[in-house]
Write an enzyme that holds these catalytic residues in place. Structure first.
Site: not given
Length: 256
Positions: A125-127
């Site tokens: 969810r936070d690449i």
């Protein structure tokens, strides 16, 4: 863990949830030590568990976890592998133009990473470039699983957590989400690498990017407006990036 196990310990950063030290361990070598302020914080525990379960070259290895007394309080700690490299954001901002070979290496390692966490039932969810490090040999490592979720807890809707410039439309809109949100974010990082450090709808280099430009670009992307291919990397790689970033998730590459 005790201080005598280390040849050196130096403060690196202090944030809202944890304090981070740089250390040289007698057995592990160069390490990073993280102390979490809340002993039973779900986010911290989830981040540690996910990183321990993954056995992947792109993810820093956790050597040890436990609790110690710090400043009079029982504190959760981890000792993990130190990533020897430079934050991808800083590499991009330096003006480096990635070669086709370097971009393909990043894509291959990124896909391996997504495939591995999908097999574990995890969505990162936070690449984003701030969470990716580039080694001197051109390898990539990715960390920060603080807002990762298991897929079964994600497919019924997801809180709007992450970083807006790399966020898939379905997260922003609070819709059902799965591993394809990571595919989308990976595609946007690739886009920036192949587009002179510019995300979709940003002014072309070397024009200055303003706050208004960023907000306008985010709005156009989240609304589903088709954006142009990245300026570099060639047709084939450009097509891969564009398919990864399709507005409708069913139009992206499927399960890896």
């Amino acid at each position: 863990m005790c201080q005598e196990e280390f040849e050196k310990i130096e403060l690196m950063a202090r944030g809202g949830q944890k304090i981070v030290f740089d250390g040289v361990h007698n057995s592990y070598g160069e390490t990073v030590i993280k102390l979490y302020f809340q002993l039973n914080d779900p986010r911290s525990l989830r981040e540690i568990q996910i990183e321990r379960d993954l056995n992947l070259s792109m993810v820093p290895k956790i050597y040890e976890t436990g609790t110690i007394e710090y400043e009079g309080t029982e504190t959760l700690y981890i000792i993990e592998q130190k990533v020897k490299g430079t934050e991808l954001r800083k590499v991009l901002e330096s003006g480096k133009r990635f070669s086709l070979e370097e971009a393909v290496t990043f894509l291959e390692q990124g896909l391996e990473f997504i495939a591995c966490i999908e097999n574990k039932g995890i969505v990162h969810r936070d690449i984003k470039p701030e969470n990716i490090f580039v080694s001197a040999t051109g390898d990539f490592k990715l960390g920060d699983f603080g807002i990762a979720r298991t897929i079964e807890k994600t497919t019924f809707g997801m809180s709007k957590k992450g970083t807006y410039p790399y966020m898939a439309p379905e997260i922003y809109q609070g819709k059902e989400s799965d591993i394809l949100v990571d595919m989308y974010s990976l595609g946007l990082v690739m886009y920036r690498m192949l587009n002179d450090n510019r995300l979709p709808f940003f002014p072309e280099y070397p024009k200055k990017v303003t706050y208004v430009d960023r907000e306008n670009a985010l709005y156009r992307r989240i609304q589903g407006e088709t954006f142009p291919k990245p300026r570099h990397g060639g047709k084939e790689l450009g097509n891969i990036v564009m398919k990864s970033c399709q507005y409708q998730k069913e139009d992206r590459y499927g399960s890896i």
